[in-house]
Design an enzyme around this catalytic site. Structure first.
Site, PDB file in Angstrom:
ATOM      1  N   ASN A 192     -77.919  27.017-109.640  1.00  0.00           N
ATOM      2  CA  ASN A 192     -76.497  26.901-110.199  1.00  0.00           C
ATOM      3  C   ASN A 192     -75.907  25.790-109.334  1.00  0.00           C
ATOM      4  O   ASN A 192     -74.644  25.170-109.550  1.00  0.00           O
ATOM      5  CB  ASN A 192     -75.880  28.228-109.311  1.00  0.00           C
ATOM      6  CG  ASN A 192     -76.394  29.362-109.871  1.00  0.00           C
ATOM      7  OD1 ASN A 192     -76.346  29.429-111.089  1.00  0.00           O
ATOM      8  ND2 ASN A 192     -76.711  30.342-108.831  1.00  0.00           N
ATOM      9  N   LYS A 194     -67.439  36.949 -97.261  1.00  0.00           N
ATOM     10  CA  LYS A 194     -67.402  36.017 -96.014  1.00  0.00           C
ATOM     11  C   LYS A 194     -66.040  35.994 -95.342  1.00  0.00           C
ATOM     12  O   LYS A 194     -66.051  35.982 -94.201  1.00  0.00           O
ATOM     13  CB  LYS A 194     -67.450  34.467 -96.508  1.00  0.00           C
ATOM     14  CG  LYS A 194     -69.121  34.080 -97.160  1.00  0.00           C
ATOM     15  CD  LYS A 194     -69.920  34.663 -96.187  1.00  0.00           C
ATOM     16  CE  LYS A 194     -71.370  33.982 -96.588  1.00  0.00           C
ATOM     17  NZ  LYS A 194     -72.625  34.724 -95.705  1.00  0.00           N
ATOM     18  N   TYR A 229     -68.104  37.029-103.761  1.00  0.00           N
ATOM     19  CA  TYR A 229     -68.975  36.382-102.555  1.00  0.00           C
ATOM     20  C   TYR A 229     -68.139  35.909-101.517  1.00  0.00           C
ATOM     21  O   TYR A 229     -68.328  36.133-100.279  1.00  0.00           O
ATOM     22  CB  TYR A 229     -69.968  35.290-103.156  1.00  0.00           C
ATOM     23  CG  TYR A 229     -70.718  34.104-102.078  1.00  0.00           C
ATOM     24  CD1 TYR A 229     -71.450  34.845-101.470  1.00  0.00           C
ATOM     25  CD2 TYR A 229     -70.042  32.943-102.123  1.00  0.00           C
ATOM     26  CE1 TYR A 229     -71.850  34.165-100.191  1.00  0.00           C
ATOM     27  CE2 TYR A 229     -70.760  32.181-100.897  1.00  0.00           C
ATOM     28  CZ  TYR A 229     -71.410  32.652-100.216  1.00  0.00           C
ATOM     29  OH  TYR A 229     -72.094  31.862 -99.039  1.00  0.00           O
ATOM     30  N   SER A 249     -69.121  30.049 -94.808  1.00  0.00           N
ATOM     31  CA  SER A 249     -68.953  28.924 -96.094  1.00  0.00           C
ATOM     32  C   SER A 249     -67.647  28.482 -96.096  1.00  0.00           C
ATOM     33  O   SER A 249     -66.680  29.098 -95.862  1.00  0.00           O
ATOM     34  CB  SER A 249     -69.473  29.796 -97.266  1.00  0.00           C
ATOM     35  OG  SER A 249     -68.966  28.880 -98.176  1.00  0.00           O
TER      36      SER A 249
END
Ligand code: NAD
Ligand code: UFG
Length: 351
Positions: free
Chosen positions: A197, A152, A148, A124
């Site tokens: 979100n 990654k 999060y 991401s």
């Protein structure tokens, strides 16, 4: 060629299944449906008129995963499965670290055991943390701002260590910018649990009357109109990028990292206006406080993917909004049980 798709029932995974099936690949999906519905897979079968195999299974189930590899002659894996909500990751860091890291470790161990060493991994743009400048190239400084994002970053590092350990491994790490849109058919799309979100599903739900108005998080950024600017990419372009990455990874070893974006930024207000145009209705919004952790501007330098993968995002904002709207307006409540198509997936369902 048989491709295992982890998280194939999810938003990006289901669109990628379509592209793979239409390109003639054999597809095997593993998903625990923790953030998705089997109906998305029914719809993939309906859209493509092709069969594939689905195992309802957690990636943490090593024995189950081994069974999948022993039953199918898997050539490569596209690994989408994981938890992805930034805010939730701040509340539940252990769950995010445990799920995202452990499941990937188990997957790689099982791949190694079954002599499968080609992997495409979902990363991401969040790994760029708080970028100083856009466009952001792959060699820009890294740094995540939430659990999060750190999963990654850690997984990118783990995969690089793995590839360095043996030339057998060929790994493609894809850093997505902001995927939106849906398949042209309007049959599959993004289906968030609860209140969305992210901006585009929020706008769509306001447009369809499920939510009252969009809260625009901040109007005092240094941008064209003061609102946050992002690189929105059509999910079908993103899915096609996975096919190019797969083709590339089959023929080489080592790790390659690619940004998948359009290279163009749009503000929140531009997105709302774009959606209003295609939906033919006004989208009420109000200016709200900045969302903690947000950055002003983030868009990709896509030259590496353009040159090395021979891939460029082709769909513009208008098409992204049109396709999001078609999906949302024909499925106002997402994948409802009774809205499922009659056709069942050719599933070797695993319980
Ligand atoms: P999604 O939640 O729609 O899809 C992920 C799928 O993985 C879901 O179907 C879920 O049920 C499944 N899953 C989760 N944990 C699992 C487990 N332990 N075992 C088996 N299945 C499991 O998400 P998405 O938007 O399609 O994202 C796919 C990937 O892309 C994720 O890794 C995400 O972090 C990454 N990504 C997404 C975005 C985005 O904005 N959508 C942006 C950048 C990166
Ligand atoms: N925004 C609003 N109102 C909302 C939601 C969002 O104004 O209700 C604004 C945000 O402030 C931001 C823009 O819309 O300026 C986009 O926000 P999103 O939440 O849609 O996307 P982000 O860029 O914040 O983050 C997303 C994913 C991350 C991922 C990142 C890059 O949530 O996981 O894209 O891929 F890391």
């Amino acid at each position: 060629m048989a491709i295992l798709i982890t998280g194939g029932a999810g938003y990006i995974g289901s669109h990628t299944c379509i592209e793979l099936l239409e390109a003639g690949y054999e597809v095997v999906v593993v998903d625990n449906l923790s953030n998705s519905s089997h109906i998305s897979l029914n719809r993939v079968a309906e859209i493509t008129n092709k069969n594939f195999t689905f195992y309802k299974m957690d990636l943490m189930d090593r024995g189950g995963l081994e069974l999948v590899f022993s039953r199918h002659s898997i050539d490569a894996v596209i690994h989408f499965a994981g938890l992805k909500a930034v805010g939730e990751s701040v509340q539940l860091p252990l769950s995010y670290y445990y799920t995202n890291i452990t499941s990937t470790l188990i997957l790689c161990e099982v791949m190694n055991k079954y002599n499968v060493h080609k992997l495409v991994f979902s990363s991401s743009a969040t790994v760029y943390g708080r970028p100083e400048l856009s466009p952001i190239a792959e060699d820009s400084p890294l740094g995540a701002t939430n659990p999060y994002g750190r999963t990654k970053l850690m997984l990118e590092q783990i995969l690089q260590d793995l590839a360095a350990s043996s030339e057998q491994w060929g790994i493609s790490i894809l850093r997505y910018f902001n995927p939106i849109g849906a398949h042209k058919s309007g049959k599959i799309g993004e289906n968030p649990n609860g209140i969305p979100n992210n901006l585009m599903p929020y706008i769509s739900q306001v447009a369809v009357g499920k939510l009252e108005k969009v809260n625009v998080f901040g109007s005092d950024y240094e941008t064209v109109d003061g609102t946050g600017v992002r690189d929105y990419i059509h999910v079908v372009d993103l899915a096609k990028g996975h096919l190019r990455a797969l083709e590339k990874v089959m023929g080489k070893s080592g790790v390659d990292i690619y940004n998948l974006g359009t290279g163009q930024g749009y503000s929140v207000l531009e997105m709302i206006a774009g959606f209003e145009r295609v939906a033919g209705r006004s989208i009420p919004y109000q200016i709200a406080a900045r969302r903690p952790g947000d950055i002003a501007v983030c868009f990709a330098d896509t030259q590496k993917a353009n040159a090395e993968l021979n891939w460029t995002a082709e769909r513009g904002i208008e098409e992204m909004c049109e396709d999001s709207w078609r999906w949302q307006s024909s499925n106002p409540n997402g994948y409802e049980e009774n809205s499922s198509s009659v056709r069942e997936i050719a599933a070797a369902s695993w319980e």
